[in-house]
Design a protein around this motif. Sequence first.
Motif, PDB file in Angstrom:
ATOM      1  N   ASP A 183       0.838  -1.204   0.000  1.00 37.64           N
ATOM      2  CA  ASP A 183       0.000   0.000   0.000  1.00 37.64           C
ATOM      3  C   ASP A 183       0.872   1.254   0.000  1.00 37.64           C
ATOM      4  OD1 ASP A 183      -2.272   1.515  -0.014  1.00 37.64           O
ATOM      5  OD2 ASP A 183      -2.896   1.029   2.023  1.00 37.64           O
ATOM      6  N   MET A 184       1.920   1.268   0.826  1.00 39.22           N
ATOM      7  CA  MET A 184       2.798   2.442   0.876  1.00 39.22           C
ATOM      8  C   MET A 184       3.488   2.681  -0.461  1.00 39.22           C
ATOM      9  SD  MET A 184       4.559   2.545   4.684  1.00 39.22           S
ATOM     10  CE  MET A 184       5.215   0.874   4.714  1.00 39.22           C
ATOM     11  N   PHE A 185       4.028   1.603  -1.064  1.00 42.68           N
ATOM     12  CA  PHE A 185       4.764   1.789  -2.317  1.00 42.68           C
ATOM     13  C   PHE A 185       3.846   2.255  -3.437  1.00 42.68           C
ATOM     14  CE2 PHE A 185       6.349   0.282  -6.432  1.00 42.68           C
ATOM     15  CZ  PHE A 185       7.546   0.979  -6.477  1.00 42.68           C
ATOM     16  N   TYR A 186       2.748   1.535  -3.641  1.00 41.84           N
ATOM     17  CA  TYR A 186       1.898   1.843  -4.800  1.00 41.84           C
ATOM     18  C   TYR A 186       1.132   3.149  -4.622  1.00 41.84           C
ATOM     19  CZ  TYR A 186       3.111  -2.574  -6.895  1.00 41.84           C
ATOM     20  OH  TYR A 186       3.827  -3.593  -7.481  1.00 41.84           O
ATOM     21  N   THR A 187       0.898   3.552  -3.387  1.00 38.14           N
ATOM     22  CA  THR A 187       0.202   4.819  -3.156  1.00 38.14           C
ATOM     23  C   THR A 187       1.135   6.011  -3.318  1.00 38.14           C
ATOM     24  OG1 THR A 187      -1.338   3.764  -1.616  1.00 38.14           O
ATOM     25  CG2 THR A 187      -1.142   6.154  -1.470  1.00 38.14           C
ATOM     26  N   HIS A 206      10.729  10.842   7.884  1.00 37.21           N
ATOM     27  CA  HIS A 206      10.308  11.545   9.098  1.00 37.21           C
ATOM     28  C   HIS A 206       8.987  11.022   9.666  1.00 37.21           C
ATOM     29  CE1 HIS A 206      13.640  14.191   8.561  1.00 37.21           C
ATOM     30  NE2 HIS A 206      13.189  14.734   7.445  1.00 37.21           N
ATOM     31  N   THR A 207       8.115  10.516   8.808  1.00 36.98           N
ATOM     32  CA  THR A 207       6.790  10.100   9.262  1.00 36.98           C
ATOM     33  C   THR A 207       6.755   8.650   9.721  1.00 36.98           C
ATOM     34  OG1 THR A 207       5.853  11.612   7.622  1.00 36.98           O
ATOM     35  CG2 THR A 207       4.337  10.050   8.609  1.00 36.98           C
ATOM     36  N   VAL A 208       7.538   7.792   9.051  1.00 35.50           N
ATOM     37  CA  VAL A 208       7.491   6.358   9.352  1.00 35.50           C
ATOM     38  C   VAL A 208       8.748   5.900  10.095  1.00 35.50           C
ATOM     39  CG1 VAL A 208       7.308   4.032   8.375  1.00 35.50           C
ATOM     40  CG2 VAL A 208       5.984   5.916   7.377  1.00 35.50           C
ATOM     41  N   LEU A 209       9.919   6.082   9.455  1.00 30.20           N
ATOM     42  CA  LEU A 209      11.151   5.510  10.008  1.00 30.20           C
ATOM     43  C   LEU A 209      11.565   6.177  11.318  1.00 30.20           C
ATOM     44  CD1 LEU A 209      13.253   5.054   6.731  1.00 30.20           C
ATOM     45  CD2 LEU A 209      11.718   3.430   7.849  1.00 30.20           C
ATOM     46  N   GLU A 210      11.465   7.485  11.392  1.00 37.50           N
ATOM     47  CA  GLU A 210      11.906   8.183  12.614  1.00 37.50           C
ATOM     48  C   GLU A 210      11.097   7.770  13.843  1.00 37.50           C
ATOM     49  OE1 GLU A 210      12.145  12.395  12.518  1.00 37.50           O
ATOM     50  OE2 GLU A 210      13.861  12.429  11.145  1.00 37.50           O
ATOM     51  N   ARG A 211       9.840   7.438  13.637  1.00 35.68           N
ATOM     52  CA  ARG A 211       8.951   7.169  14.770  1.00 35.68           C
ATOM     53  C   ARG A 211       9.307   5.875  15.497  1.00 35.68           C
ATOM     54  NH1 ARG A 211       4.143  10.062  13.140  1.00 35.68           N
ATOM     55  NH2 ARG A 211       4.962  12.114  12.590  1.00 35.68           N
ATOM     56  N   MET A 215      -0.347   1.633  13.614  1.00 36.18           N
ATOM     57  CA  MET A 215      -1.448   1.974  12.713  1.00 36.18           C
ATOM     58  C   MET A 215      -1.536   3.487  12.530  1.00 36.18           C
ATOM     59  SD  MET A 215      -3.712   0.928  10.645  1.00 36.18           S
ATOM     60  CE  MET A 215      -3.877  -0.826  11.005  1.00 36.18           C
ATOM     61  N   GLN A 216      -1.262   4.237  13.601  1.00 36.89           N
ATOM     62  CA  GLN A 216      -1.265   5.690  13.496  1.00 36.89           C
ATOM     63  C   GLN A 216      -0.150   6.164  12.562  1.00 36.89           C
ATOM     64  OE1 GLN A 216      -3.585   7.892  14.827  1.00 36.89           O
ATOM     65  NE2 GLN A 216      -2.512   9.256  13.386  1.00 36.89           N
ATOM     66  N   THR A 217       0.995   5.498  12.646  1.00 34.41           N
ATOM     67  CA  THR A 217       2.105   5.830  11.747  1.00 34.41           C
ATOM     68  C   THR A 217       1.687   5.658  10.287  1.00 34.41           C
ATOM     69  OG1 THR A 217       3.787   5.207  13.386  1.00 34.41           O
ATOM     70  CG2 THR A 217       4.460   5.166  11.071  1.00 34.41           C
ATOM     71  N   LEU A 218       1.007   4.556   9.998  1.00 38.14           N
ATOM     72  CA  LEU A 218       0.548   4.306   8.630  1.00 38.14           C
ATOM     73  C   LEU A 218      -0.480   5.341   8.187  1.00 38.14           C
ATOM     74  CD1 LEU A 218       0.305   0.418   8.790  1.00 38.14           C
ATOM     75  CD2 LEU A 218       1.744   1.709   7.206  1.00 38.14           C
ATOM     76  N   VAL A 219      -1.408   5.683   9.083  1.00 33.92           N
ATOM     77  CA  VAL A 219      -2.426   6.685   8.759  1.00 33.92           C
ATOM     78  C   VAL A 219      -1.772   8.043   8.493  1.00 33.92           C
ATOM     79  CG1 VAL A 219      -4.396   7.986   9.681  1.00 33.92           C
ATOM     80  CG2 VAL A 219      -4.302   5.496   9.954  1.00 33.92           C
ATOM     81  N   ASP A 220      -0.772   8.379   9.311  1.00 34.55           N
ATOM     82  CA  ASP A 220      -0.061   9.652   9.120  1.00 34.55           C
ATOM     83  C   ASP A 220       0.589   9.713   7.738  1.00 34.55           C
ATOM     84  OD1 ASP A 220      -0.777  10.361  11.687  1.00 34.55           O
ATOM     85  OD2 ASP A 220       1.186   9.960  12.569  1.00 34.55           O
ATOM     86  N   PHE A 221       1.137   8.591   7.295  1.00 35.24           N
ATOM     87  CA  PHE A 221       1.857   8.578   6.020  1.00 35.24           C
ATOM     88  C   PHE A 221       0.912   8.474   4.828  1.00 35.24           C
ATOM     89  CE2 PHE A 221       4.392   6.266   2.716  1.00 35.24           C
ATOM     90  CZ  PHE A 221       5.247   7.315   2.418  1.00 35.24           C
ATOM     91  N   LEU A 222      -0.084   7.588   4.926  1.00 33.64           N
ATOM     92  CA  LEU A 222      -0.981   7.340   3.795  1.00 33.64           C
ATOM     93  C   LEU A 222      -2.137   8.331   3.728  1.00 33.64           C
ATOM     94  CD1 LEU A 222      -1.234   3.443   4.082  1.00 33.64           C
ATOM     95  CD2 LEU A 222      -0.101   4.694   2.246  1.00 33.64           C
ATOM     96  N   GLY A 223      -2.462   8.952   4.874  1.00 37.39           N
ATOM     97  CA  GLY A 223      -3.617   9.838   4.923  1.00 37.39           C
ATOM     98  C   GLY A 223      -4.920   9.088   5.114  1.00 37.39           C
ATOM     99  N   ARG A 224      -4.799   7.782   5.384  1.00 42.48           N
ATOM    100  CA  ARG A 224      -5.971   6.922   5.593  1.00 42.48           C
ATOM    101  C   ARG A 224      -5.482   5.599   6.180  1.00 42.48           C
ATOM    102  NH1 ARG A 224      -4.696   3.251   1.970  1.00 42.48           N
ATOM    103  NH2 ARG A 224      -3.847   3.896  -0.060  1.00 42.48           N
TER     104      ARG A 224
END
Length: 647
Positions: free
Chosen positions: A590-594, A611-616, A623-632
């Motif tokens: 999902d992260m790559f294709y989006t 900064h949004t995924v790896l740093e955290r 799940m919050q990390t994924l939502v922050d990055f994908l916007g959903r």
Amino acid sequence: MAIESHIIGFYQAVSTDQALRDASTEAEKLLDDWGIESSMREDVFQLVDSALKKGEDLDPESQRLLEKDRKSYITNGLGLPAGPKRDRFKAIKKRLSEISIIFQKNLNEETGGLWFTPEQLDGVPNDVLETLAKGQGENEGKLRLSFKYPDLFPTLKYATNAETRKTVFVANENKLPQNIPLFREAVVLRDEAARLLGYKNHAEFRIEDKMAKTPKTVDEFLGDLRERLAAGGLEEINKLLALKAAEGNKDGHYYLWDHRYYDRLMLEKDYQLDHNKIAEYFPLGPTIRGMLQIFEQLFGLVFVEITGEERDRVSDTGKGSDIVWHEDVQVFSVWDDEDEGSGFVGYLYLDLFPREGKYGHAANFNLQPGYMDENGNRRYPATALVCNFSKATPKKPSLLKHDEVVTLFHELGHGIHDLVSRTIYSRFHGTSTVRDFVEAPSQMLENWCWTPSQLKSLSHHYSYLSEDYAKAYQESSGDSSKPEEHIPDSLIENLIKTKHVNDALFNLRQLHFGIFDMTVHEPSSHENIEDLKISETYNKLRSEISKLDGPESLGEGWDWGHGQATFGHLIGGYDAGYYGYLSSQVYSADMFYTVFESDPMNGTEGRRYRHTVLERGGSQDEMQTLVDFLGRKPEPDAFYRELGIKA
């Protein structure tokens, strides 16, 4: 504590000194015993419990630390009344720690092998045969094949003699008989410990704090995927059986030891793909430099290799050899680029070749975590990649097959996660996330190894590295003309066409591991796990799920092999968690294709990902990390599309 303990325990995986490896093992036992004792300190638990109940307004990461600390005290036995039950739980924890250490030590120090005549190894590439030990006495004229990856995999892929492949495969499954009782003891003790804490089984205990939350969610995910992949797996087997028949073998069986051989043959015949030819374009040194350049461009990093006199300068002792544990090890200082502030990031170590006593797979080890000390100063991380690629010979440098390029990029992904993490507490640093998320960042980065522009930039034909290599290439190829310096577009095109060839069989293999893991950690009763025939279960599940025949189809029974005794993941932290290799692909796809599919080298998105995924790290709910990055919230559509099945 991790600043000292990670390095102390690391020596057992990499040192050439048996005495030091043994001392490292004993030290880790002492540290683990101390950790178990300290995790059952009633007085400290009362303080943590009171601090949480006080309800002070804390920053989110500190609040998360407090909540997780309190939970860990309870799950480490302080939820049990003082007395026999708690004492038994503590004894189990100590024994499980001991089993884990011994099991992995046995894996690291395994030195078995088999003697074969050159005729029995017909088809195995010469550059592999040249590295094998030559026999004397009763083994005069024979070559010794070890079970290390650089020997094992090429033999299973290229040996034309099916009996040789069978012998090697079965012997590899049986190479660690001393681990068989250790594995059984571990799963039985885990079940007992979980039931003491009030859980139905170990899987329920382990999955509670992961993204999946319940074994039911995991079982449904694995069962659904198995159902979706089954027809594709049978279709792939039928095609491979037809190829086997065309080669003159019409026995109607597709064996476990057939797969690497005929999978490789199919790629060569149907896709004109020669992995040895592709490997010529991926000599280890230039490939590493190319990978680091990708991470520099994407994440705003700078890698500076520390060599020669510079090692002496940075060493506390003034001896450069003291900053590495073996002469083969490379070390890099890692920095932010100017746009990111030019600050120091940490140290990256690469230990890439096999040797006796060394950890036998490919993995990333955190040597020292990053965190903020009590004065608000940053403690910088150090991380190590430990792999087992073939060493250079006088005529060729170390050359990586494409799957090894993917492996190296994957493990480097873990290393970058470890380096760029910015957490307050070491507990949440880098890859210290829940197990069913931890693989997602590295799995996502694997896509760069299937992107034409990146394959081109990573490649560099080995004959361009030196005059000697150029001469050796001409001699071995019989071609006086120079090859292209970078991998030709036609080879890239053929390679990418094969990305999903026999994909169902690959994922059914992963499902076998995941379902076996859940089976031994989700028994209906304690008696059930005590009575379970573990080796038979392992082999039966493999046959049922992967549809590949084993020695049982030749009348040798189900107890012919003990693959679980070589399965370090299930003893080393992936217990009731191996499903994460599959479930995290939902997030990685999902992260790559989006975000990255249209422009994999988009530095703006790469830095946002950093900064949004790896740093955290694990400092907030994943799940919050994924939502922050994908916007959903993540969706499985890309994952199923990648597998070629309907969502």
